[in-house]
Design a protein around this motif. Sequence first.
Motif, mmCIF file in Angstrom:
data_model
loop_
_atom_site.group_PDB
_atom_site.id
_atom_site.type_symbol
_atom_site.label_atom_id
_atom_site.label_comp_id
_atom_site.label_asym_id
_atom_site.label_seq_id
_atom_site.Cartn_x
_atom_site.Cartn_y
_atom_site.Cartn_z
ATOM 1 N N LYS A 242 -46.238 -27.286 -67.583
ATOM 2 C CA LYS A 242 -47.122 -26.633 -66.622
ATOM 3 C C LYS A 242 -48.188 -27.592 -66.077
ATOM 4 O O LYS A 242 -48.827 -27.296 -65.064
ATOM 5 C CB LYS A 242 -47.802 -25.416 -67.258
ATOM 6 C CG LYS A 242 -46.855 -24.273 -67.612
ATOM 7 C CD LYS A 242 -47.632 -23.076 -68.118
ATOM 8 C CE LYS A 242 -46.724 -21.892 -68.408
ATOM 9 N NZ LYS A 242 -45.829 -22.144 -69.525
ATOM 10 N N THR B 45 -48.309 -30.145 -61.900
ATOM 11 C CA THR B 45 -47.814 -29.580 -60.653
ATOM 12 C C THR B 45 -48.717 -28.437 -60.212
ATOM 13 O O THR B 45 -49.446 -27.852 -61.019
ATOM 14 C CB THR B 45 -46.374 -29.043 -60.801
ATOM 15 O OG1 THR B 45 -46.303 -28.192 -61.955
ATOM 16 C CG2 THR B 45 -45.375 -30.178 -60.951
ATOM 17 N N ALA C 74 -48.679 -24.784 -59.283
ATOM 18 C CA ALA C 74 -47.720 -23.709 -59.544
ATOM 19 C C ALA C 74 -47.438 -22.840 -58.331
ATOM 20 O O ALA C 74 -46.305 -22.367 -58.139
ATOM 21 C CB ALA C 74 -48.226 -22.842 -60.700
ATOM 22 N N ASP C 75 -48.436 -22.597 -57.494
ATOM 23 C CA ASP C 75 -48.269 -21.670 -56.368
ATOM 24 C C ASP C 75 -47.710 -22.345 -55.118
ATOM 25 O O ASP C 75 -47.390 -21.650 -54.146
ATOM 26 C CB ASP C 75 -49.608 -21.014 -56.031
ATOM 27 C CG ASP C 75 -50.105 -20.113 -57.155
ATOM 28 O OD1 ASP C 75 -49.242 -19.587 -57.905
ATOM 29 O OD2 ASP C 75 -51.329 -19.939 -57.295
ATOM 30 N N ASN D 212 -45.093 -29.879 -53.443
ATOM 31 C CA ASN D 212 -45.516 -30.705 -54.563
ATOM 32 C C ASN D 212 -45.011 -32.136 -54.412
ATOM 33 O O ASN D 212 -45.745 -33.095 -54.670
ATOM 34 C CB ASN D 212 -45.008 -30.102 -55.879
ATOM 35 C CG ASN D 212 -45.964 -29.098 -56.481
ATOM 36 O OD1 ASN D 212 -46.843 -29.444 -57.269
ATOM 37 N ND2 ASN D 212 -45.802 -27.841 -56.108
ATOM 38 N N PRO E 44 -41.647 -21.439 -55.120
ATOM 39 C CA PRO E 44 -42.855 -21.863 -55.843
ATOM 40 C C PRO E 44 -42.480 -22.539 -57.157
ATOM 41 O O PRO E 44 -41.496 -22.152 -57.807
ATOM 42 C CB PRO E 44 -43.605 -20.557 -56.090
ATOM 43 C CG PRO E 44 -43.048 -19.584 -55.106
ATOM 44 C CD PRO E 44 -41.627 -19.988 -54.890
ATOM 45 N N SER F 291 -43.810 -22.249 -59.913
ATOM 46 C CA SER F 291 -43.910 -21.287 -61.019
ATOM 47 C C SER F 291 -42.589 -20.590 -61.306
ATOM 48 O O SER F 291 -42.394 -20.033 -62.389
ATOM 49 C CB SER F 291 -44.986 -20.241 -60.720
ATOM 50 O OG SER F 291 -44.709 -19.571 -59.496
ATOM 51 N N ASN F 292 -41.648 -20.608 -60.349
ATOM 52 C CA ASN F 292 -40.343 -19.971 -60.543
ATOM 53 C C ASN F 292 -39.336 -20.871 -61.257
ATOM 54 O O ASN F 292 -38.241 -20.425 -61.601
ATOM 55 C CB ASN F 292 -39.743 -19.560 -59.192
ATOM 56 C CG ASN F 292 -40.463 -18.384 -58.569
ATOM 57 O OD1 ASN F 292 -41.445 -17.883 -59.114
ATOM 58 N ND2 ASN F 292 -39.991 -17.937 -57.415
ATOM 59 N N ARG G 220 -39.155 -27.947 -64.147
ATOM 60 C CA ARG G 220 -40.555 -28.276 -63.845
ATOM 61 C C ARG G 220 -40.938 -29.637 -64.412
ATOM 62 O O ARG G 220 -41.638 -30.421 -63.769
ATOM 63 C CB ARG G 220 -41.463 -27.183 -64.410
ATOM 64 C CG ARG G 220 -42.882 -27.241 -63.868
ATOM 65 C CD ARG G 220 -43.567 -25.905 -64.030
ATOM 66 N NE ARG G 220 -44.935 -25.942 -63.552
ATOM 67 C CZ ARG G 220 -45.725 -24.879 -63.453
ATOM 68 N NH1 ARG G 220 -45.260 -23.687 -63.806
ATOM 69 N NH2 ARG G 220 -46.957 -24.985 -63.017
#
Length: 251
Positions: free
Chosen positions: A92, A95, A97-98, A104, A147, A149-150, A156
Motif C-alpha cells: 500500500k 502509490t 490508491a485513488d 501513477n 484505481p 486500490s482495486n 500493486r
Amino acid sequence: MTARMTLNQLNYQLTTETDQRNLLQDINVTIQPDEFVMLLGANGAGKSTFFNIVAGDLTPTSGQITFNDQEITKQSAQQRTRLISRVYQDPKLGTAADMTVAENILLAMRRGQRRRLFPRRLAQQRPQIEALAKTLPNHLEAQLDKPVSNLSGGQRQTLNFLMATIQKPELLLLDEHTSALDAVSSQALMTFTDTTIRENKLTCLMITHDLADALKYGNRLLILKDGQLIADFPDAEKQQLTTEELIKYLH
C-alpha cells in the motif's frame, strides 16, 4: 548510472528514559556501482535502521555517509529522493490508491519535475505507459484505467517496483518488497526484479529474510547481527555458501 556509497564509522544509538541501545555499531562499508547487494539478518539485527539511515529517514548518531564522493550525512529523505528510490514491504506504500494505474505511472515518469496531471498529457503519454505496463509479469496493461486500490497485493507491489525504477535511480532500496506476497506473486516479482536490475545495471540494496533468495540473487551478501556488520561476501564467495552456513551466522 554510477553510484558509490560509503558508510564510514556509522553508529545509531537509541536513547529513552530507561534504556540506551546501539542499533548500529561501527558500520564501515562501500557499495560499488552496479552491485546488487543482499542484506540479511534476523529480526532486530538493524536492517531497517540501516535502510532508514541510507534513505535519510534517520540521522546517524555518529559517522559519515558519502554518495559519489559527496557527503550526504545530514541530507533529508526528500533531498535524497533525486538519488534514491525505495520499495517498502507494504504494497500500500508508494502509490496513490485513488488514482488509476496509468496516472501513477505518469507521476513516476515525471518524478523530480513539477507535476500536474492533465488528461491531454496523459493521453499523449499513453503509448509509453502501455509499453511499460506490458513489461510487467502480471498483465497490468489491462488494468491501466482502474484505481490502484482495486489491484491485488502482487499487482500493486509490481507497480511500486516499476515506479521506483522507471527513472533508473542511482541507488534502489528494496525493503523486503516480496515478503507480504503469496509464493507465486513473490517469485514472479523477484524474477522481474532480478532481470530489471541486471539489464539496467542498477545499484541495489535488498533486505531479505529468505535464505534461498539471499543465495540465489545479487552479487554480494552482507549479514547484520546485533547492529554490527559481521560478514561481507563478494560474488565468488557467496556462490560457495549454503543455507546451513548462513544459519550459523544468524544465531
